[in-house]
Design a protein around this motif. Structure first.
Motif, PDB file in Angstrom:
ATOM      1  N   VAL A 172       0.827  -1.206   0.000  1.00  0.00           N
ATOM      2  CA  VAL A 172       0.000   0.000   0.000  1.00  0.00           C
ATOM      3  C   VAL A 172       0.864   1.260   0.000  1.00  0.00           C
ATOM      4  N   LYS A 173       1.980   1.226   0.726  1.00  0.00           N
ATOM      5  CA  LYS A 173       2.861   2.405   0.751  1.00  0.00           C
ATOM      6  C   LYS A 173       3.399   2.723  -0.643  1.00  0.00           C
ATOM      7  N   LYS A 174       3.798   1.685  -1.379  1.00  0.00           N
ATOM      8  CA  LYS A 174       4.287   1.885  -2.743  1.00  0.00           C
ATOM      9  C   LYS A 174       3.185   2.441  -3.639  1.00  0.00           C
ATOM     10  N   LEU A 175       1.976   1.916  -3.464  1.00  0.00           N
ATOM     11  CA  LEU A 175       0.846   2.372  -4.257  1.00  0.00           C
ATOM     12  C   LEU A 175       0.563   3.850  -3.993  1.00  0.00           C
ATOM     13  N   ILE A 176       0.546   4.228  -2.734  1.00  0.00           N
ATOM     14  CA  ILE A 176       0.301   5.633  -2.373  1.00  0.00           C
ATOM     15  C   ILE A 176       1.412   6.518  -2.925  1.00  0.00           C
ATOM     16  N   LYS A 177       2.657   6.057  -2.833  1.00  0.00           N
ATOM     17  CA  LYS A 177       3.779   6.827  -3.388  1.00  0.00           C
ATOM     18  C   LYS A 177       3.629   6.995  -4.893  1.00  0.00           C
ATOM     19  N   SER A 178       3.189   5.942  -5.574  1.00  0.00           N
ATOM     20  CA  SER A 178       3.060   6.038  -7.030  1.00  0.00           C
ATOM     21  C   SER A 178       1.990   7.052  -7.416  1.00  0.00           C
ATOM     22  N   PHE A 179       0.903   7.117  -6.633  1.00  0.00           N
ATOM     23  CA  PHE A 179      -0.104   8.151  -6.887  1.00  0.00           C
ATOM     24  C   PHE A 179       0.484   9.536  -6.638  1.00  0.00           C
ATOM     25  N   GLY A 180       1.321   9.653  -5.625  1.00  0.00           N
ATOM     26  CA  GLY A 180       1.986  10.928  -5.341  1.00  0.00           C
ATOM     27  C   GLY A 180       2.872  11.361  -6.494  1.00  0.00           C
TER      28      GLY A 180
END
Length: 116
Positions: A3-11
């Motif tokens: 989830v952290k990677k996913l949120i970073k990718s949206f960022g």
């Protein structure tokens, strides 16, 4: 799924969108899109017409973002003039122009009969 990677990718994607807004051509496309949306609201477009307008706006803006990223990569890879670098940039800009012209034609097909 991380989830952290996913949120970073949206960022990162949001940073890219924000960076594209600093480009002059993107501001022109966004201004044009705003004018079309206002015209559509005043004209009373059907659902299908709105779907077409929204799709064309997204295609032009997306193409402009891809063009800008290609220009950035080419400038990084070839800081001095090279004919292939110019060709890559010209082709990418030409793709945006084709989308933009097509969107104008589609806009005319949708709006002109409603106005006249």
């Amino acid at each position: 799924m991380n989830v952290k990677k996913l949120i970073k990718s949206f960022g990162y994607a949001l940073e890219g969108i924000w960076a594209s807004f600093k480009q002059q051509n993107m501001r022109i496309h966004l201004t044009s899109a705003l004018i079309v949306v206002v015209a559509g609201l005043l004209t009373g477009l059907s659902t299908v017409e709105w779907l077409i307008i929204i799709l064309m706006i997204a295609l032009v803006i997306g193409a402009e973002m891809i063009n800008s990223s290609i220009e950035s990569v080419v400038d990084l890879a070839s800081p001095t003039f090279h004919p292939l670098a110019k060709q890559a940039k010209d082709i990418a800009a030409g793709a945006v122009l084709i989308f933009a012209i097509t969107s104008v034609v589609i806009g005319l097909i949708i709006f002109v009969p409603k106005w006249f």
